[in-house]
Design a protein around this motif. Structure first.
Motif, PDB file in Angstrom:
ATOM      1  N   ASN A   8     -85.856 -63.075   8.718  1.00 39.07           N
ATOM      2  CA  ASN A   8     -84.626 -63.060   9.501  1.00 39.07           C
ATOM      3  C   ASN A   8     -83.406 -63.173   8.592  1.00 39.07           C
ATOM      4  N   VAL A   9     -82.625 -62.088   8.523  1.00 41.93           N
ATOM      5  CA  VAL A   9     -81.341 -62.101   7.816  1.00 41.93           C
ATOM      6  C   VAL A   9     -80.321 -61.507   8.780  1.00 41.93           C
ATOM      7  N   GLY A  10     -79.532 -62.365   9.422  1.00 45.07           N
ATOM      8  CA  GLY A  10     -78.568 -61.893  10.405  1.00 45.07           C
ATOM      9  C   GLY A  10     -77.646 -60.825   9.840  1.00 45.07           C
ATOM     10  N   TRP A  11     -77.406 -59.802  10.631  1.00 47.06           N
ATOM     11  CA  TRP A  11     -76.626 -58.660  10.146  1.00 47.06           C
ATOM     12  C   TRP A  11     -75.235 -59.093   9.669  1.00 47.06           C
ATOM     13  N   GLY A  12     -74.649 -60.093  10.338  1.00 47.94           N
ATOM     14  CA  GLY A  12     -73.293 -60.518  10.002  1.00 47.94           C
ATOM     15  C   GLY A  12     -73.170 -61.151   8.630  1.00 47.94           C
ATOM     16  N   ASN A  13     -74.295 -61.554   8.044  1.00 51.01           N
ATOM     17  CA  ASN A  13     -74.250 -62.137   6.707  1.00 51.01           C
ATOM     18  C   ASN A  13     -73.872 -61.111   5.640  1.00 51.01           C
ATOM     19  N   ALA A  14     -73.918 -59.839   5.992  1.00 56.17           N
ATOM     20  CA  ALA A  14     -73.647 -58.780   5.016  1.00 56.17           C
ATOM     21  C   ALA A  14     -72.162 -58.473   4.867  1.00 56.17           C
ATOM     22  N   VAL A  15     -71.321 -59.094   5.709  1.00 55.36           N
ATOM     23  CA  VAL A  15     -69.901 -58.752   5.667  1.00 55.36           C
ATOM     24  C   VAL A  15     -69.043 -59.967   5.354  1.00 55.36           C
ATOM     25  N   ASN A  16     -67.841 -59.684   4.859  1.00 56.62           N
ATOM     26  CA  ASN A  16     -66.837 -60.709   4.607  1.00 56.62           C
ATOM     27  C   ASN A  16     -66.069 -61.013   5.892  1.00 56.62           C
ATOM     28  N   GLU A  17     -65.138 -61.966   5.812  1.00 56.49           N
ATOM     29  CA  GLU A  17     -64.370 -62.354   7.001  1.00 56.49           C
ATOM     30  C   GLU A  17     -63.562 -61.199   7.578  1.00 56.49           C
ATOM     31  N   ASP A  18     -63.143 -60.266   6.728  1.00 53.26           N
ATOM     32  CA  ASP A  18     -62.338 -59.142   7.216  1.00 53.26           C
ATOM     33  C   ASP A  18     -63.191 -57.961   7.656  1.00 53.26           C
ATOM     34  N   GLY A  19     -64.523 -58.135   7.701  1.00 50.16           N
ATOM     35  CA  GLY A  19     -65.410 -57.074   8.165  1.00 50.16           C
ATOM     36  C   GLY A  19     -65.858 -56.106   7.108  1.00 50.16           C
ATOM     37  N   THR A  20     -65.307 -56.225   5.893  1.00 52.51           N
ATOM     38  CA  THR A  20     -65.771 -55.366   4.804  1.00 52.51           C
ATOM     39  C   THR A  20     -67.129 -55.845   4.305  1.00 52.51           C
ATOM     40  N   PHE A  21     -67.899 -54.921   3.753  1.00 51.40           N
ATOM     41  CA  PHE A  21     -69.190 -55.291   3.199  1.00 51.40           C
ATOM     42  C   PHE A  21     -69.010 -56.175   1.966  1.00 51.40           C
ATOM     43  N   LYS A  22     -69.923 -57.112   1.800  1.00 50.28           N
ATOM     44  CA  LYS A  22     -69.952 -57.883   0.571  1.00 50.28           C
ATOM     45  C   LYS A  22     -70.296 -56.961  -0.590  1.00 50.28           C
ATOM     46  N   SER A  23     -70.063 -57.423  -1.804  1.00 55.07           N
ATOM     47  CA  SER A  23     -70.346 -56.601  -2.987  1.00 55.07           C
ATOM     48  C   SER A  23     -71.837 -56.335  -3.096  1.00 55.07           C
ATOM     49  N   ALA A  24     -72.180 -55.315  -3.861  1.00 55.26           N
ATOM     50  CA  ALA A  24     -73.595 -54.990  -4.065  1.00 55.26           C
ATOM     51  C   ALA A  24     -74.356 -56.175  -4.648  1.00 55.26           C
ATOM     52  N   ASP A  25     -73.750 -56.886  -5.582  1.00 54.63           N
ATOM     53  CA  ASP A  25     -74.414 -58.046  -6.173  1.00 54.63           C
ATOM     54  C   ASP A  25     -74.654 -59.135  -5.137  1.00 54.63           C
ATOM     55  N   GLU A  26     -73.665 -59.373  -4.295  1.00 56.80           N
ATOM     56  CA  GLU A  26     -73.819 -60.387  -3.251  1.00 56.80           C
ATOM     57  C   GLU A  26     -74.882 -59.980  -2.239  1.00 56.80           C
ATOM     58  N   LEU A  27     -74.905 -58.706  -1.870  1.00 61.57           N
ATOM     59  CA  LEU A  27     -75.918 -58.228  -0.922  1.00 61.57           C
ATOM     60  C   LEU A  27     -77.311 -58.327  -1.532  1.00 61.57           C
ATOM     61  N   ARG A  28     -77.413 -57.942  -2.784  1.00 58.55           N
ATOM     62  CA  ARG A  28     -78.713 -57.998  -3.462  1.00 58.55           C
ATOM     63  C   ARG A  28     -79.249 -59.431  -3.468  1.00 58.55           C
ATOM     64  N   ALA A  29     -78.376 -60.392  -3.742  1.00 59.82           N
ATOM     65  CA  ALA A  29     -78.784 -61.797  -3.770  1.00 59.82           C
ATOM     66  C   ALA A  29     -79.135 -62.294  -2.368  1.00 59.82           C
ATOM     67  N   LEU A  30     -78.365 -61.865  -1.379  1.00 60.22           N
ATOM     68  CA  LEU A  30     -78.606 -62.278   0.008  1.00 60.22           C
ATOM     69  C   LEU A  30     -80.011 -61.901   0.471  1.00 60.22           C
ATOM     70  N   TYR A  31     -80.369 -60.648   0.248  1.00 60.11           N
ATOM     71  CA  TYR A  31     -81.676 -60.189   0.729  1.00 60.11           C
ATOM     72  C   TYR A  31     -82.811 -60.653  -0.172  1.00 60.11           C
ATOM     73  N   ALA A  32     -82.527 -60.805  -1.460  1.00 58.74           N
ATOM     74  CA  ALA A  32     -83.555 -61.303  -2.379  1.00 58.74           C
ATOM     75  C   ALA A  32     -83.971 -62.721  -2.000  1.00 58.74           C
ATOM     76  N   GLU A  33     -83.040 -63.508  -1.502  1.00 54.00           N
ATOM     77  CA  GLU A  33     -83.350 -64.874  -1.081  1.00 54.00           C
ATOM     78  C   GLU A  33     -84.382 -64.879   0.047  1.00 54.00           C
ATOM     79  N   ALA A  34     -84.398 -63.806   0.844  1.00 57.66           N
ATOM     80  CA  ALA A  34     -85.382 -63.680   1.924  1.00 57.66           C
ATOM     81  C   ALA A  34     -86.629 -62.924   1.475  1.00 57.66           C
ATOM     82  N   GLY A  35     -86.687 -62.574   0.184  1.00 56.01           N
ATOM     83  CA  GLY A  35     -87.853 -61.882  -0.346  1.00 56.01           C
ATOM     84  C   GLY A  35     -87.770 -60.376  -0.307  1.00 56.01           C
ATOM     85  N   VAL A  36     -86.585 -59.852  -0.020  1.00 53.03           N
ATOM     86  CA  VAL A  36     -86.392 -58.404   0.062  1.00 53.03           C
ATOM     87  C   VAL A  36     -85.581 -57.971  -1.152  1.00 53.03           C
ATOM     88  N   ASP A  37     -86.261 -57.331  -2.114  1.00 53.57           N
ATOM     89  CA  ASP A  37     -85.591 -56.973  -3.368  1.00 53.57           C
ATOM     90  C   ASP A  37     -85.648 -55.483  -3.685  1.00 53.57           C
TER      91      ASP A  37
END
Length: 309
Positions: A221-250
């Motif tokens: 479970n990785v909520g879709w909203g975790n992929a965006v910043n407060e202004d609705g823009t996507f987080k950086s590629a590095d931040e996204l990579r770390a976000l999903y890697a924490e859940a085992g998705v690399d």
């Protein structure tokens, strides 16, 4: 030594190609509001709004934008399916889109359905498509111009491909993954924790429901909203990579994303496939299909069984 050097060289080239591909995926996926404002007058750029909420477009939209209604324009109105190839080609031509047109998609709610639209464009092989980073909320928050006049364009001549199902998951494949001791893909449930755990079937106020609560076995479970910043823009590629890697998705294994009806999961599909360059399918049947299917395994952490009881 010669063989070893050759192997090392090949590995280095492969790694460089992978990094180049990932960088290309990230850089080509999005446009900024500044870029769009500077390119609105280009005849080879077509802006398309795909919003969740009816009436948003009519009350004001990015000047020159065309409105695609997700619940009628981008679906088969008889079968539960995406729009057919022929109808999609006709829709694009009516919007003045040709093979050399650059398409920018945007919408409300952080581009939920704009990302779903991008997924459909991808299914039919239309490559020159990007999302407006931050969607209409960012455009409006910056005080940029909105228009109310519907745009009209000369007929385009785009030709779209047959549907490419390599980025679309169907129920039998998902059930096989859920039932396997050695699944062929990773499942990513992007719904809220309450939906994932089975405490609720769906968010308040929605009409598309299932009779079972919970999630597909093996899904993280990785909520879709975790992929965006407060202004609705996507987080950086590095931040996204770390976000999903924490859940085992690399990105080392194929991924299948799902939600309730496939729209929120297309947002995660976009982040994983277009920004990170991972191998991803979107399961648009999602929980409304899976949770209503007979004989499929369900994991429910909340202890509810039927109808949320």
């Amino acid at each position: 030594m010669i063989i070893t050097a050759a192997i090392r060289g090949a590995v280095a080239l492969a790694a460089l190609a992978l990094l180049t591909g990932l960088a290309q995926a990230s850089s080509d996926a999005l446009v900024s509001t500044d870029w769009l404002a500077d390119n609105l007058d280009r005849k080879d750029v077509r802006v398309i709004e795909v919003s969740v909420n009816p009436g948003k477009f009519e009350r004001g939209h990015i000047p020159g934008a065309v409105n695609f209604r997700w619940h009628t324009d981008l679906v088969d109105t008889v079968s539960r399916d995406i729009i057919s190839r022929d109808d999609f080609e006709a829709l694009l031509r009516d919007a003045g889109i040709s093979d050399d047109t650059e398409v920018v998609l945007y919408g409300d709610t952080n581009n939920w359905f704009a990302a779903w639209g991008a997924w459909i464009f991808d299914i039919y092989g239309v490559d020159n498509v990007r999302l407006l980073d931050g969607g209409r909320e960012k455009w409006e928050a910056e005080g940029r111009e909105l228009g109310i006049r519907p745009a009209s364009y000369a007929q385009g001549d785009i030709t779209v491909d047959e549907a490419d199902d390599s980025i679309r998951a169907f129920l039998p494949e998902v059930v096989e993954v859920a039932s396997s001791d050695e699944p062929a893909a990773q499942l990513v449930d992007i719904r809220s924790a309450a939906e994932y755990e089975g405490r609720i079937i769906a968010p308040d106020g929605v009409n598309e429901l299932s009779v079972r609560a919970g999630h597909i076995p093996g899904a993280v479970n990785v909520g879709w909203g975790n992929a965006v910043n407060e202004d609705g823009t996507f987080k950086s590629a590095d931040e996204l990579r770390a976000l999903y890697a924490e859940a085992g998705v690399d990105g080392s294994e194929p991924v299948i994303t799902y939600c309730r009806i496939g729209e929120r999961s297309s947002h995660t599909w976009f982040a994983l496939s277009k920004i990170l360059g991972y191998d991803v399918k979107n399961y648009d049947g999602s929980w409304t299909e899976y949770g209503n299917s007979v004989g499929v395994p369900v994991t429910n952490l909340a202890g509810t069984v039927w109808g949320g009881q």
